[in-house]
Design an enzyme around this catalytic site. Sequence first.
Site, PDB file in Angstrom:
ATOM      1  N   ASP A   1       0.874  -1.159   0.000  1.00  0.00           N
ATOM      2  CA  ASP A   1       0.000   0.000   0.000  1.00  0.00           C
ATOM      3  C   ASP A   1       0.925   1.227   0.000  1.00  0.00           C
ATOM      4  O   ASP A   1       2.091   1.121   0.357  1.00  0.00           O
ATOM      5  CB  ASP A   1      -0.865  -0.037   1.268  1.00  0.00           C
ATOM      6  CG  ASP A   1      -1.611   1.256   1.494  1.00  0.00           C
ATOM      7  OD1 ASP A   1      -2.247   1.733   0.539  1.00  0.00           O
ATOM      8  OD2 ASP A   1      -1.543   1.798   2.613  1.00  0.00           O
TER       9      ASP A   1
ATOM     10  N   ASP B   1      -0.159   5.087   0.835  1.00  0.00           N
ATOM     11  CA  ASP B   1      -0.422   6.093   1.861  1.00  0.00           C
ATOM     12  C   ASP B   1      -0.312   5.505   3.265  1.00  0.00           C
ATOM     13  O   ASP B   1      -0.914   4.467   3.556  1.00  0.00           O
ATOM     14  CB  ASP B   1      -1.813   6.704   1.670  1.00  0.00           C
ATOM     15  CG  ASP B   1      -1.935   7.451   0.349  1.00  0.00           C
ATOM     16  OD1 ASP B   1      -1.002   8.194   0.019  1.00  0.00           O
ATOM     17  OD2 ASP B   1      -2.944   7.280  -0.347  1.00  0.00           O
TER      18      ASP B   1
END
Length: 221
Positions: free
Chosen positions: A17, A19
């Site tokens: 991922d 963020d």
Amino acid sequence: MDQVKGVLKRADAVCFDVDSTVIQEEGIDELSKFCGKGREISELTAKAMGGSMTFQESLSLRLNILQPSIDKIKDFLQKKPAKLSPGIKELVQKLRSRKIEVYLVSGGFRCLISPIAKQLDIPASNVYCNKLKFFFDGQFAGFDETQPTSRSGGKAEVVRILKEKFGYQNLVMVGDGATDLEASPPADAFIGYGGNVVRESVKKNARWFVTDFQEIIQVLN
């Protein structure tokens, strides 16, 4: 935890991922602060990350509040470059030295993620994320709803696509949010990351939860 570490040691691909995982902040929240819409957007981000609203709903709502133009985004990238999380560069290098393919899988936007991928030497073809659309004058025109990551369950869909396309047997997903946790299965293992923000539901449900990428590097060593 041992099962997850076993998959990591045999890994043929790792999906990160972006963020609050690869970078220290939430890209869309930082952009919204820059545009003076910070509070409204971060409340919607929290709801989306906590799983109390579908991803499509929160994405659409956030972008309609934000209305980011190309010029605004260029200005933002120049003045507020994303900060990489400590250890991520070393971890990506370690994975690649072991011939493990590295992907970025994010609900964020390509225009914000491309500079991050470049810093980590990850090719554009290994980035799965959302795309903003603009009118010819550079004003915001929506987002590409055909991207898997624009929908709830999109990260799991990307993992499925990667496994079918490349035949990965030991694919690991690493992330801080509910959408990352939900991608395993089809990911063969999930590592929860809390180095920037700890989401309790992820911490509780992840078989292995780390707060420092050095913990993953040590296992690979």
